[in-house]
Design a protein around this motif. Structure first.
Motif, short mmCIF file in Angstrom:
data_model
loop_
_atom_site.label_atom_id
_atom_site.label_comp_id
_atom_site.label_asym_id
_atom_site.label_seq_id
_atom_site.Cartn_x
_atom_site.Cartn_y
_atom_site.Cartn_z
N HIS A 271 0.83 -1.20 0.00
CA HIS A 271 0.00 0.00 0.00
C HIS A 271 0.87 1.25 0.00
O HIS A 271 1.85 1.33 0.74
N ARG A 272 0.49 2.20 -0.80
CA ARG A 272 1.17 3.49 -0.75
C ARG A 272 0.49 4.30 0.34
O ARG A 272 -0.47 5.03 0.09
N VAL A 273 0.99 4.13 1.54
CA VAL A 273 0.36 4.78 2.69
C VAL A 273 1.33 5.76 3.32
O VAL A 273 2.53 5.70 3.12
N ARG A 274 0.76 6.66 4.07
CA ARG A 274 1.59 7.62 4.80
C ARG A 274 2.44 6.87 5.81
O ARG A 274 1.95 6.02 6.54
N GLN A 275 3.72 7.16 5.85
CA GLN A 275 4.63 6.50 6.77
C GLN A 275 5.14 7.49 7.80
O GLN A 275 5.45 8.62 7.46
N PRO A 276 5.25 7.10 9.07
CA PRO A 276 4.83 5.80 9.57
C PRO A 276 3.31 5.70 9.69
O PRO A 276 2.62 6.72 9.63
N LEU A 277 2.81 4.48 9.91
CA LEU A 277 1.38 4.30 10.09
C LEU A 277 0.93 5.02 11.36
O LEU A 277 1.70 5.19 12.30
N SER A 278 -0.32 5.44 11.36
CA SER A 278 -0.82 6.16 12.52
C SER A 278 -0.86 5.25 13.74
O SER A 278 -0.94 4.02 13.63
N ALA A 279 -0.80 5.85 14.91
CA ALA A 279 -0.87 5.10 16.16
C ALA A 279 -2.18 4.33 16.26
O ALA A 279 -2.22 3.22 16.79
N LEU A 280 -3.24 4.91 15.72
CA LEU A 280 -4.55 4.25 15.74
C LEU A 280 -4.53 2.97 14.92
O LEU A 280 -5.05 1.93 15.34
N THR A 281 -3.91 3.02 13.74
CA THR A 281 -3.83 1.83 12.88
C THR A 281 -3.00 0.74 13.54
O THR A 281 -3.37 -0.44 13.52
N LEU A 282 -1.87 1.12 14.13
CA LEU A 282 -1.03 0.15 14.81
C LEU A 282 -1.74 -0.47 16.00
O LEU A 282 -1.63 -1.68 16.25
N GLN A 283 -2.49 0.35 16.74
CA GLN A 283 -3.23 -0.16 17.89
C GLN A 283 -4.33 -1.11 17.44
O GLN A 283 -4.59 -2.14 18.07
N LEU A 284 -4.98 -0.76 16.32
CA LEU A 284 -6.03 -1.63 15.77
C LEU A 284 -5.44 -2.97 15.38
O LEU A 284 -6.00 -4.03 15.71
N TYR A 285 -4.31 -2.95 14.69
CA TYR A 285 -3.68 -4.21 14.29
C TYR A 285 -3.31 -5.03 15.51
O TYR A 285 -3.57 -6.25 15.56
N TRP A 286 -2.68 -4.39 16.50
CA TRP A 286 -2.21 -5.14 17.68
C TRP A 286 -3.39 -5.74 18.45
O TRP A 286 -3.27 -6.85 18.99
N THR A 287 -4.50 -5.05 18.48
CA THR A 287 -5.70 -5.59 19.13
C THR A 287 -6.20 -6.83 18.40
O THR A 287 -6.59 -7.83 19.01
N VAL A 288 -6.19 -6.75 17.06
CA VAL A 288 -6.59 -7.90 16.24
C VAL A 288 -5.64 -9.08 16.49
O VAL A 288 -6.07 -10.22 16.71
N PHE B 149 -9.13 -5.83 8.77
CA PHE B 149 -8.01 -4.91 9.03
C PHE B 149 -7.50 -4.30 7.73
O PHE B 149 -7.29 -3.08 7.65
N VAL B 150 -7.28 -5.13 6.72
CA VAL B 150 -6.78 -4.63 5.44
C VAL B 150 -7.76 -3.64 4.83
O VAL B 150 -7.37 -2.62 4.26
N ALA B 151 -9.06 -3.93 4.97
CA ALA B 151 -10.07 -3.00 4.45
C ALA B 151 -9.97 -1.65 5.16
O ALA B 151 -10.20 -0.60 4.55
N SER B 152 -9.62 -1.67 6.44
CA SER B 152 -9.52 -0.42 7.21
C SER B 152 -8.36 0.45 6.75
O SER B 152 -8.31 1.65 7.02
N LEU B 153 -7.40 -0.14 6.06
CA LEU B 153 -6.23 0.61 5.60
C LEU B 153 -6.57 1.61 4.51
O LEU B 153 -5.75 2.45 4.16
N GLY B 154 -7.77 1.52 3.96
CA GLY B 154 -8.19 2.48 2.96
C GLY B 154 -8.13 3.90 3.47
O GLY B 154 -7.89 4.85 2.73
N GLU B 155 -8.32 4.05 4.78
CA GLU B 155 -8.26 5.38 5.39
C GLU B 155 -6.84 5.92 5.43
O GLU B 155 -6.61 7.12 5.48
N GLU B 156 -5.87 4.99 5.41
CA GLU B 156 -4.46 5.41 5.47
C GLU B 156 -3.88 5.66 4.08
O GLU B 156 -2.83 6.26 3.93
N ALA B 157 -4.56 5.11 3.05
CA ALA B 157 -3.99 5.13 1.71
C ALA B 157 -3.76 6.54 1.21
O ALA B 157 -4.58 7.43 1.40
N SER B 158 -2.65 6.70 0.54
CA SER B 158 -2.32 8.00 -0.06
C SER B 158 -1.52 7.75 -1.32
O SER B 158 -0.30 7.86 -1.34
#
Length: 242
Positions: free
Chosen positions: A169-186, A216-225
């Motif tokens: 994914h061409r996403v903003r780096q680094p990933l947001s804290a919210l995205t990382l927290q979401l992944y770690w919870t999953v 989770f992967v579907a949620s990454l659409g919000e991070e995509a850039s």
């Protein structure tokens, strides 16, 4: 040979012998420390499996390893630190296998699934105690801190996940804290379920992991850039300013 030459020669020989002896002693000391550390880990793994996470103590681990409790603390500050070292060593081997088997044409979901599942397969021998230790070591509710015993596992795992995501994914780096927290919870939820899963070949965990990663992967659409969109936006901005 003059007396001065003989004196200097003997002095140099003594220095060389001393240096060789010092290097040999350091090498032996290092080998002893490595062997002692490994013995602690081996004994701890057996105790965790035999008597359980709660009943195993640093004192019982030290006794079984044939060392004083104080000596054990020179290697590990707590029982939790021992468990983290065990898990980290296992996951490092799992990561090596994952990287070797990866071909580069996988989707993000396939990469994440393979990475997590390979780790679970390697953790199978630790399953008996990991279920009880999860809350202490890896809970997503625990505040991220370098002093937290499970932070090493968390940071190394998330570093790999971020790299995998950036490959797809061409996403903003680094990933947001919210995205990382979401992944770690999953991930934590999958781990907790896996620790008590008695289904044949842990098929229920596989199904949970599959569905969880899709969400989770579907949620990454919000991070995509996308870079193309960013370039287009810059061009429009430059035109309007021109």
């Amino acid at each position: 040979m003059s007396a001065l030459t003989l004196f200097l020669t003997r002095r140099v020989d003594r220095v060389i012998l001393y240096e060789h002896a010092h290097i040999s002693r350091v090498k032996v000391d290092l080998q002893t420390k490595v062997a002692t550390r490994q013995r602690i880990l081996t004994v701890a793994a057996r105790l965790f499996a035999r008597v359980g996470w709660e009943r195993a103590t640093t004192r019982s681990i030290a006794t079984s390893a044939g060392i004083a409790a104080g000596t054990l603390f020179n290697y590990f500050p707590s029982k939790e630190a021992i468990a983290v070292a065990l898990i980290s060593d296992v996951l490092a081997k799992a990561k090596e296998e994952f990287e070797e088997r990866r071909r580069g044409g996988e989707s993000l979901e396939e990469d994440l699934f393979s990475y997590i599942w390979t780790g679970l397969r390697y953790l199978q021998s630790s399953k008996t105690f990991l279920g009880c230790a999860l809350e202490t070591l890896l809970s997503p509710l625990a505040r991220s801190s370098p002093d937290h015993p499970g932070e090493l596992i968390r940071s190394e795992h998330l570093e790999t996940v971020e790299r995998l995501i950036s490959c797809h994914h061409r996403v903003r780096q680094p990933l947001s804290a919210l995205t990382l927290q979401l992944y770690w919870t999953v991930y934590f939820g999958v781990l907790a379920y896996w620790a008590t899963d008695v289904s044949p070949k842990q098929e229920d965990t596989m199904a949970l992991l599959d569905q969880s990663l899709k969400l989770f992967v579907a949620s990454l659409g919000e991070e995509a850039s996308p870079l193309t969109e960013a370039s287009s936006l810059r061009e429009k901005t430059n035109e309007s300013q021109g």
